[in-house]
Design an enzyme around this catalytic site. Sequence first.
Site, PDB file in Angstrom:
ATOM      1  N   GLU A 154       0.832  -1.210   0.000  1.00 35.50           N
ATOM      2  CA  GLU A 154       0.000   0.000   0.000  1.00 35.50           C
ATOM      3  C   GLU A 154       0.864   1.257   0.000  1.00 35.50           C
ATOM      4  O   GLU A 154       0.797   2.069   0.925  1.00 35.50           O
ATOM      5  CB  GLU A 154      -0.894   0.002   1.249  1.00 35.50           C
ATOM      6  CG  GLU A 154      -1.758  -1.225   1.404  1.00 35.50           C
ATOM      7  CD  GLU A 154      -2.293  -1.398   2.833  1.00 35.50           C
ATOM      8  OE1 GLU A 154      -1.965  -0.569   3.709  1.00 35.50           O
ATOM      9  OE2 GLU A 154      -3.022  -2.361   3.065  1.00 35.50           O
ATOM     10  N   PRO A 155       1.677   1.440  -1.013  1.00 35.58           N
ATOM     11  CA  PRO A 155       2.554   2.613  -1.023  1.00 35.58           C
ATOM     12  C   PRO A 155       1.788   3.875  -1.417  1.00 35.58           C
ATOM     13  O   PRO A 155       0.966   3.848  -2.334  1.00 35.58           O
ATOM     14  CB  PRO A 155       3.580   2.273  -2.104  1.00 35.58           C
ATOM     15  CG  PRO A 155       2.796   1.424  -3.067  1.00 35.58           C
ATOM     16  CD  PRO A 155       1.811   0.647  -2.249  1.00 35.58           C
TER      17      PRO A 155
ATOM     18  N   ARG B 162       3.253   7.676  -0.488  1.00 36.61           N
ATOM     19  CA  ARG B 162       4.331   8.635  -0.690  1.00 36.61           C
ATOM     20  C   ARG B 162       5.362   8.170  -1.721  1.00 36.61           C
ATOM     21  O   ARG B 162       5.825   8.954  -2.533  1.00 36.61           O
ATOM     22  CB  ARG B 162       5.036   8.853   0.651  1.00 36.61           C
ATOM     23  CG  ARG B 162       6.105   9.915   0.650  1.00 36.61           C
ATOM     24  CD  ARG B 162       6.919   9.823   1.958  1.00 36.61           C
ATOM     25  NE  ARG B 162       6.064   9.685   3.109  1.00 36.61           N
ATOM     26  CZ  ARG B 162       5.618  10.697   3.847  1.00 36.61           C
ATOM     27  NH1 ARG B 162       5.986  11.923   3.555  1.00 36.61           N
ATOM     28  NH2 ARG B 162       4.851  10.474   4.885  1.00 36.61           N
TER      29      ARG B 162
ATOM     30  N   TYR C 112       4.550  18.342  10.220  1.00 36.75           N
ATOM     31  CA  TYR C 112       5.493  17.247  10.477  1.00 36.75           C
ATOM     32  C   TYR C 112       6.942  17.733  10.588  1.00 36.75           C
ATOM     33  O   TYR C 112       7.859  16.908  10.535  1.00 36.75           O
ATOM     34  CB  TYR C 112       5.481  16.240   9.320  1.00 36.75           C
ATOM     35  CG  TYR C 112       4.165  15.677   8.888  1.00 36.75           C
ATOM     36  CD1 TYR C 112       3.467  14.762   9.679  1.00 36.75           C
ATOM     37  CD2 TYR C 112       3.630  16.002   7.644  1.00 36.75           C
ATOM     38  CE1 TYR C 112       2.278  14.199   9.240  1.00 36.75           C
ATOM     39  CE2 TYR C 112       2.436  15.445   7.204  1.00 36.75           C
ATOM     40  CZ  TYR C 112       1.766  14.545   8.010  1.00 36.75           C
ATOM     41  OH  TYR C 112       0.603  13.990   7.556  1.00 36.75           O
TER      42      TYR C 112
ATOM     43  N   CYS D  29      -1.478  34.294   8.773  1.00 36.27           N
ATOM     44  CA  CYS D  29      -1.222  34.837  10.108  1.00 36.27           C
ATOM     45  C   CYS D  29      -1.018  33.718  11.123  1.00 36.27           C
ATOM     46  O   CYS D  29      -1.847  33.489  12.007  1.00 36.27           O
ATOM     47  CB  CYS D  29      -2.388  35.720  10.531  1.00 36.27           C
ATOM     48  SG  CYS D  29      -2.798  36.895   9.251  1.00 36.27           S
TER      49      CYS D  29
ATOM     50  N   TYR E 244       0.785  14.068   0.243  1.00 36.50           N
ATOM     51  CA  TYR E 244       0.342  14.795   1.435  1.00 36.50           C
ATOM     52  C   TYR E 244       0.557  16.302   1.258  1.00 36.50           C
ATOM     53  O   TYR E 244       0.896  17.011   2.199  1.00 36.50           O
ATOM     54  CB  TYR E 244       1.036  14.238   2.695  1.00 36.50           C
ATOM     55  CG  TYR E 244       0.890  12.730   2.786  1.00 36.50           C
ATOM     56  CD1 TYR E 244      -0.351  12.170   3.089  1.00 36.50           C
ATOM     57  CD2 TYR E 244       1.953  11.871   2.498  1.00 36.50           C
ATOM     58  CE1 TYR E 244      -0.512  10.787   3.125  1.00 36.50           C
ATOM     59  CE2 TYR E 244       1.795  10.486   2.536  1.00 36.50           C
ATOM     60  CZ  TYR E 244       0.566   9.954   2.856  1.00 36.50           C
ATOM     61  OH  TYR E 244       0.403   8.597   2.880  1.00 36.50           O
TER      62      TYR E 244
HETATM   63  C1  LIG Z   1      -1.230   6.108   4.974  1.00 37.69           C
HETATM   64  C2  LIG Z   1      -1.268   4.656   4.796  1.00 37.69           C
HETATM   65  C3  LIG Z   1      -0.522   4.057   3.787  1.00 37.69           C
HETATM   66  C4  LIG Z   1       0.424   4.831   2.912  1.00 37.69           C
HETATM   67  O1  LIG Z   1       1.524   5.313   3.589  1.00 37.69           O
HETATM   68  P1  LIG Z   1       2.772   5.897   2.781  1.00 37.69           P
HETATM   69  O2  LIG Z   1       3.765   6.239   3.813  1.00 37.69           O
HETATM   70  O3  LIG Z   1       2.297   7.104   2.041  1.00 37.69           O
HETATM   71  O4  LIG Z   1       3.252   4.835   1.862  1.00 37.69           O
HETATM   72  C5  LIG Z   1      -0.658   2.698   3.613  1.00 37.69           C
HETATM   73  N1  LIG Z   1      -1.480   1.955   4.393  1.00 37.69           N
HETATM   74  C6  LIG Z   1      -2.203   2.501   5.371  1.00 37.69           C
HETATM   75  C7  LIG Z   1      -3.098   1.640   6.190  1.00 37.69           C
HETATM   76  C8  LIG Z   1      -2.124   3.869   5.614  1.00 37.69           C
HETATM   77  O5  LIG Z   1      -2.832   4.405   6.610  1.00 37.69           O
END
Ligand SMILES: *Cc1c(COP(=O)(O)O)cnc(C)c1O
Length: 434
Positions: free
Chosen positions: A287-288, A290, A330, A356, A385
């Site tokens: 689940e990439p 970023r 962050y 502001c 993001y």
């Molecule tokens: C946010 C998130 C991701 C993606 O994270 P990255 O750091 O952007 O790769 C994958 N899985 C879950 C469950 C998330 O909450």
Amino acid sequence: MHDFHYGQGQLMCEGVSIASLIKKHGTPLYVYSQNTLTQHFKRLDQAIAPLDHMVCYAMKSNSNLSVIRTLADAGSGFDVVSEGELRRVIAAGGDPTRSVFAGVGKTAQEIQYALKQGVYSFNVESEAELERINKVAAGMKRKAPIAIRINPNIDAGTHAKITTGTYENKFGIAFEVVEKLYAHAAKLKNLHLRGVQMHIGSQLTEVTPFKKAIEKVIPLVEKLKRLYGIEFFSIGGGIGIVYKQALASGSERWWGSKESKNILTPELYAKALLPLLKPLNLRILLEPGRFISGNAGALISRVEYVKRTGKKNFVIVDAAMNDLIRPAFYDSFHEIVPVSAKGGKPVSSDVVGPICESGDYFCKDRPLPKVGEGDYLALLSAGAYGSVMSSTYNSRPLTAEILVHGKKHAVVRTRQKIEDIWRDESIAPWARNI
Ligand SMILES: *Cc1c(COP(=O)(O)O)cnc(C)c1O
């Protein structure tokens, strides 16, 4: 790593000069490279090709319809966290049956909608959610595919706001009780125990925490496979990217920060994890977010004023924390480069927005080339993001977004009209007539 570079002293995205985009579309402006998006997807997809796998792009990192479509065309599935995101997948022509639904707070309505669309799996974060999904599915006379999110209690060693895999976090089910929860889920008639999931954090720049977490949960995953016939193991997202980078300006190397040495490449990631994952004989989900979208975007901004106080050189630009909140939220670093390359001695500068809030800054005391009113700066690696976290704070309209493909470009979100900021607001009927 990405398609932003200098050509004859001008910042380019693929074959399009940023200056030409500014001229046509103004600033602040998000610019995305289609090639960077697809190349990053493909590189990861190929690195894990020896596994039965599915890459589900975490679209919360950048959910522009064109970004989703680009990745759907490249073969990506999607990791969604709301009904809105699932509707976006469908609106962009993506496949809901190759989407997983994550998040700790799914409402009954969201569950119903996702079930109707046939999502691949619900990633479940609590016992109460299991019960709710079972109940909604029963009402629809369906079986809901689920995976329980394991919290392996491994510190990802990243920023506190993006660490998710320890017991300090709200995410997942504690490692020790996962098995019990599967046993319970197996008794719920309208659930199909399809997989198991985890995600330990974001912007990981080393493979060790991934490896540790996977090694820790493997015996459990094997047991779940044996007991319930689960089909997949999702190892989540979190692969970090390089934020500090040098851009080559003509033959010279740009003065930007030195490239970080330990970059977590897809190849290193795969090399470390394949030997652990292959013997499982399960479908592996990634689940990439970023990693795919981060380096693919830049935020372009105009210098409005330069203000010198006793100690500081403030460069006041027309983009602000409402457009890109990452530095404020962050403490994150974005490389800042001029759109027209500049020589001369760097000046220690704070690049700030017009909002502001003291938190409205992009960098502090950073050596930058000397710029003046009317110059343009690019904040690099703002594809993830970035725009998705923008707001209209200070009644600033949402910026336009551009997708570049070779020498072509398209406006993939028009700049919001100022009146549209309050389009859905109204004045209470009892207000004094004027
Ligand atoms: C946010 C998130 C991701 C993606 O994270 P990255 O750091 O952007 O790769 C994958 N899985 C879950 C469950 C998330 O909450």
